[in-house]
Design an enzyme around this catalytic site. Structure first.
Site, PDB file in Angstrom:
ATOM      1  N   ARG A  61      39.285  38.151  26.770  1.00 36.50           N
ATOM      2  CA  ARG A  61      40.736  38.059  26.736  1.00 36.50           C
ATOM      3  C   ARG A  61      41.138  37.537  25.362  1.00 36.50           C
ATOM      4  NH1 ARG A  61      39.040  35.580  31.684  1.00 36.50           N
ATOM      5  NH2 ARG A  61      39.726  36.742  33.544  1.00 36.50           N
TER       6      ARG A  61
ATOM      7  N   HIS B 226      45.145  43.741  24.846  1.00 37.84           N
ATOM      8  CA  HIS B 226      44.453  43.638  26.129  1.00 37.84           C
ATOM      9  C   HIS B 226      43.804  44.966  26.524  1.00 37.84           C
ATOM     10  CE1 HIS B 226      43.530  41.339  29.715  1.00 37.84           C
ATOM     11  NE2 HIS B 226      43.914  42.348  30.471  1.00 37.84           N
TER      12      HIS B 226
ATOM     13  N   ARG C  69      40.133  45.247  26.059  1.00 44.21           N
ATOM     14  CA  ARG C  69      39.343  44.734  27.190  1.00 44.21           C
ATOM     15  C   ARG C  69      39.203  45.811  28.268  1.00 44.21           C
ATOM     16  NH1 ARG C  69      37.995  39.830  30.026  1.00 44.21           N
ATOM     17  NH2 ARG C  69      38.799  39.704  32.161  1.00 44.21           N
TER      18      ARG C  69
ATOM     19  N   HIS D 138      36.042  37.388  35.994  1.00 44.79           N
ATOM     20  CA  HIS D 138      36.960  37.555  37.115  1.00 44.79           C
ATOM     21  C   HIS D 138      36.564  36.632  38.257  1.00 44.79           C
ATOM     22  CE1 HIS D 138      38.180  41.865  35.717  1.00 44.79           C
ATOM     23  NE2 HIS D 138      38.881  40.919  35.128  1.00 44.79           N
TER      24      HIS D 138
ATOM     25  N   TYR E  53      40.375  48.059  36.535  1.00 44.08           N
ATOM     26  CA  TYR E  53      39.857  48.794  35.395  1.00 44.08           C
ATOM     27  C   TYR E  53      39.418  50.207  35.772  1.00 44.08           C
ATOM     28  CZ  TYR E  53      39.999  44.277  33.141  1.00 44.08           C
ATOM     29  OH  TYR E  53      40.436  43.087  32.632  1.00 44.08           O
TER      30      TYR E  53
END
Length: 305
Positions: A142, A238, A241, A272, A281
């Site tokens: 992040r 972001h 990522r 996570h 994702y």
């Protein structure tokens, strides 16, 4: 009034590892609104009246409503006079669809970072942003995690120590050998300009970089690199990522057990708290979604049994 209950509630949940920075702000704003009505209990009607004044977009309303629902459940367990707002009030959300960068676009992005305008107060600017965005693209960190890195977070054998990020969880993130080599080159350049600062990516004042500064610079780099200029919503930091997670999943084997293990490992690597957070994702690779999600849930269930 509700503000004292909110402070107690936030303190309790923070002992469990939650940060709740935005939630605290939203709840205290609601408490002020309720206090103006001389109300000391949560009322659904008051929530309905407050939401449109507190937020304009459906996403913002949904965030505030979620915080209020969880808080209301907590309070109703102590006092049934508190009402729990229904979950379907203004619940529609439009989570941004991730932009998946191609390998060529990431190369162009880093090239553009390496050609940023030279600034006399910040001679490290070009190398810093090449390393910062390259690190995020290659590790899936992040942006907040990358900016929070200090020199002693670089451990032996090419491992980063990510300290107490979301839910105050820490984790170790191994880096590829090529990333470590690039990091060593950056550290050599950094020693000449960073003074006594121990931030890996220091500001001009040798403090932690401000996210607003980084986001502005990233937008400049996107324009220079000519990445997705036709999009109404520009790609974000972001999304690097998202891209990392997607490419990892694309490279895993086709066997169900192998896919599941890759998925669970990726969830841990990304930090996570739940594997369900990793499912997001898969939106960029819908053809993989069903098999990976089912296989991962099966594996998690087997390990928990």
């Amino acid at each position: 009034m509700l503000s004292s209950d909110i402070n107690r509630y936030i303190s309790l949940r923070r002992t469990l590892g939650y940060k709740l920075v935005r939630a605290e702000r939203h709840l205290l704003a609601f408490a002020r609104f309720a206090a103006e009505r001389d109300e000391s209990h949560i009322r659904t009607g008051t929530v309905l009246a407050w939401l449109p004044t507190a937020a304009k977009s459906p996403n913002a309303m949904a965030h505030r409503l979620t915080a209020l629902i969880v808080f209301a459940r907590f309070m109703q367990a102590e006092d049934p006079r508190h009402e729990i707002p229904p979950a379907d009030i203004k619940r529609t959300t439009n989570r941004p669809v991730p932009y998946i960068y191609t390998a060529d676009e990431i190369t162009r992005l880093l090239d553009a970072a390496g050609n940023l305008r030279h600034q006399r107060p910040n001679p490290l600017r070009r190398k810093l942003y090449v390393m910062l965005f390259g690190l995020i693209a290659s590790t899936g960190l992040r942006i907040s995690e990358a900016l929070a890195l200090r020199l002693d977070d670089i451990l032996h054998d090419g491992v980063l120590h990510i300290r107490e990020t979301k839910f105050r969880k820490s984790r170790l993130v191994p880096m590829h050998a090529t990333v470590m080599e690039a990091l060593q080159r950056y550290l050599e350049a950094r020693r000449q300009h960073a003074g006594e600062s121990d931030w890996l990516f220091p500001s001009v004042e040798h403090r932690q970089l401000y996210p607003t500064t980084v986001n502005y610079t990233f937008r400049c780099i996107l324009r220079r690199a000519g990445i997705a200029p036709e999009r109404s919503q520009q790609p974000r930091i972001h999304d690097l990522r998202h891209t990392f997670a997607t490419r990892v999943l694309e490279q895993c084997g086709a066997a169900r057990g192998e896919v599941a293990r890759h998925f669970v490992a990726l969830s841990t690597y990304l930090g996570h708290v739940s594997i369900h957070n990793t499912y997001w994702y898969l939106q960029a690779t819908p053809e993989m979604m069903t098999d990976i999600a089912a296989a991962a849930e099966t594996l998690v269930g087997e390990n928990a049994a």
